[in-house]
Design an enzyme around this catalytic site. Structure first.
Site, PDB file in Angstrom:
ATOM      1  N   PHE A 269      51.634   6.386  18.013  1.00 35.04           N
ATOM      2  CA  PHE A 269      50.934   5.303  18.062  1.00 35.04           C
ATOM      3  C   PHE A 269      50.049   5.062  16.786  1.00 35.04           C
ATOM      4  CE2 PHE A 269      46.752   2.763  18.702  1.00 35.04           C
ATOM      5  CZ  PHE A 269      47.258   1.550  18.995  1.00 35.04           C
TER       6      PHE A 269
ATOM      7  N   ASP B 160      49.252  10.387  10.271  1.00 38.44           N
ATOM      8  CA  ASP B 160      48.190   9.634  10.829  1.00 38.44           C
ATOM      9  C   ASP B 160      47.083  10.405  11.567  1.00 38.44           C
ATOM     10  OD1 ASP B 160      46.652   8.039  12.563  1.00 38.44           O
ATOM     11  OD2 ASP B 160      48.389   6.700  13.015  1.00 38.44           O
TER      12      ASP B 160
ATOM     13  N   LYS C  11      38.677   5.968  13.080  1.00 35.67           N
ATOM     14  CA  LYS C  11      37.802   6.557  14.460  1.00 35.67           C
ATOM     15  C   LYS C  11      36.630   7.119  13.968  1.00 35.67           C
ATOM     16  CE  LYS C  11      41.086   5.980  17.915  1.00 35.67           C
ATOM     17  NZ  LYS C  11      42.459   5.817  17.760  1.00 35.67           N
TER      18      LYS C  11
HETATM   19  C1  LIG Z   1      43.480   4.629  17.444  1.00 36.96           C
HETATM   20  C2  LIG Z   1      44.467   4.696  16.394  1.00 36.96           C
HETATM   21  C3  LIG Z   1      45.064   3.935  15.481  1.00 36.96           C
HETATM   22  C4  LIG Z   1      44.425   2.506  15.340  1.00 36.96           C
HETATM   23  O1  LIG Z   1      43.120   2.679  14.904  1.00 36.96           O
HETATM   24  P1  LIG Z   1      42.279   1.135  15.045  1.00 36.96           P
HETATM   25  O2  LIG Z   1      41.085   1.608  14.365  1.00 36.96           O
HETATM   26  O3  LIG Z   1      42.347   1.108  16.401  1.00 36.96           O
HETATM   27  O4  LIG Z   1      43.036   0.212  14.264  1.00 36.96           O
HETATM   28  C5  LIG Z   1      46.089   4.399  14.723  1.00 36.96           C
HETATM   29  N1  LIG Z   1      46.615   5.632  14.854  1.00 36.96           N
HETATM   30  C6  LIG Z   1      46.142   6.492  15.785  1.00 36.96           C
HETATM   31  C7  LIG Z   1      46.826   7.941  15.825  1.00 36.96           C
HETATM   32  C8  LIG Z   1      45.023   6.175  16.567  1.00 36.96           C
HETATM   33  O5  LIG Z   1      44.704   7.094  17.549  1.00 36.96           O
END
Ligand SMILES: *Cc1c(COP(=O)(O)O)cnc(C)c1O
Length: 400
Positions: A138, A224, A253
């Site tokens: 994700f 990420d 986050k």
């Molecule tokens: C939450 C998340 C995102 C997206 O972040 P947003 O602030 O909602 O755009 C991207 N990568 C990972 C691994 C995430 O957990």
């Protein structure tokens, strides 16, 4: 306004993009949340791994209050003191030499994709643009990041055409990456532990071997760490667990202690590819968000206490969940690292989440069958004992 009225107006005025529980939280402190009816909850979701310091951490609150009185926004036409300080703090505590700031995780990944493509084109040639990502990953909800996300459910026809230049391989499968690399490949982008995808951990030596493979081929490793960063797995960044250095890391986050901020971290060699005009964000790195970010990073690092607590409490929570697993055969697995923990069931977990809310515990379910626990890192044994007892009561009712 009454809770019923609020929920009614939410249904009327807010775009219908979320399945929401009929709860309106109005106050938070540490591990606790209170709803509009005055009911108290213990929070094992932390706003989806955002409130790592607990709700309304006093240092973050004061930093925001002070900065809000002083200066909130000026634009990146000028140097910004809190932005410089936060960039320095992140570089001093990571592999990185330079930082670009934005406002969310998806935006951070957009920046990383642009940076990797420009670096590869400049250093290796015109045809190098493809990025390999993992299935069940994700990476966000913008057009580029849903394309990067290796899950079919995020690629409905309605949003097509999707961005080209992405390829998916099974997570944790080194040979699959080796086989997917072509003369067009520029980078591999992965989460150190897949979070939204069901809390999936790679084999222990996966990232070390992946790093070696990418070095041999002159390819970039983008991690990420939007969810795994900021102490979540018991180290400031999850890549530290693997003993490797990535080329680019994305954060968001928990970076702002609850305030919205994202960041792209990179080595000097890679960051050099960006020149003025290549990438920008109006709000990115604004004084208010960065003041919150400085307070949050300092609070996570203070005495190393929170990181060791995260590891200790993560083990304690896993122990409690494993005790439930031994009791209930429908619990298939308990897995995780630090305080990113999943419990896989052999049935849909949505009802368990609803029952937990009734019991006063905020939890979450991802990939239908995986209960996910990403509490603030400040939780105590009492919080865990309460959750385990509540889950025990909920699971008891399911026994035939
Ligand atoms: C939450 C998340 C995102 C997206 O972040 P947003 O602030 O909602 O755009 C991207 N990568 C990972 C691994 C995430 O957990």
């Amino acid at each position: 306004m009454s809770t019923d009225k609020l929920i009614e107006e939410s249904g009327k005025y807010v775009m219908n993009t979320y399945g929401r529980y009929p709860v309106v939280f109005v106050r938070g402190r540490g591990m606790k949340l209170w709803d509009s009816e005055g009911k108290e909850y213990t929070d094992f979701l932390a706003g989806i791994a955002v409130d790592n310091l607990g709700h309304c951490h006093p240092k973050v609150v004061v930093a925001i209050q002070k900065q809000a009185q002083k200066l909130m926004h000026v634009s990146n036409y000028f140097h910004i003191e809190p932005q410089i300080k936060l960039a320095k703090l992140l570089c001093q505590n990571s592999f990185a030499d330079r930082v670009f700031f934005c406002n969310s995780g998806a935006e951070a990944n957009e920046g990383a994709i642009k940076l990797a493509r420009k670096y590869a084109r400049e250093n290796h040639g015109e045809d190098r643009f493809e990025i390999i990502t993992a299935t069940n990953s994700f990476h966000g909800r913008t057009m580029a990041t849903i394309t990067a996300t290796g899950q079919d459910k995020f690629h409905p026809h309605a949003f097509s055409p999707y961005l080209g230049g992405f390829k998916y391989v099974p997570f944790g499968d080194l040979k699959a990456v080796a086989d997917a690399i072509t003369e067009n490949t520029c980078a591999v982008m992965m989460e150190p532990i897949q979070a939204e995808g069901g809390v999936n951990l790679p084999p222990d030596d996966y990232f070390r071997k992946l790093r070696d493979l990418l070095d041999e081929r002159g390819l970039l490793l983008i991690l990420d760490e939007v969810q795994t960063g900021m102490g979540r797995t018991g180290t400031l960044f999850a890549y530290e667990n693997y003993g490797i250095k990535p080329d680019i890391v994305t954060l968001a986050k928990a970076l702002g202690g609850g305030a919205a901020i994202g960041a792209v971290l990179a080595t000097e060699k890679v960051a050099e590819s960006f020149s003025p005009g290549d990438h920008a964000s109006t709000f990115g790195g604004n004084p208010l968000a960065c003041a919150a970010g400085i307070a949050a990073v300092e609070a996570v690092l203070e005495d190393g206490w929170l990181l060791s607590e995260c590891r200790r409490m993560g083990e304690y929570l896993v122990k409690g969940l494993n005790a439930l697993r031994r009791k209930y055969p429908f619990i298939k697995d308990v897995r995780g690292k630090g305080l990113l923990i999943g419990m896989e069931l052999d049935f849909d977990g949505a009802d368990v989440v609803k029952e937990a809310l009734k019991e006063g515990f905020v939890i979450n379910c991802t990939m239908q069958r995986v209960l996910r626990f990403v509490p603030p890192l400040i939780l105590t044994e009492d919080d865990v004992d309460g959750l385990i007892a509540a889950l025990d009561r909920i699971f008891e009712k399911r026994q035939p």
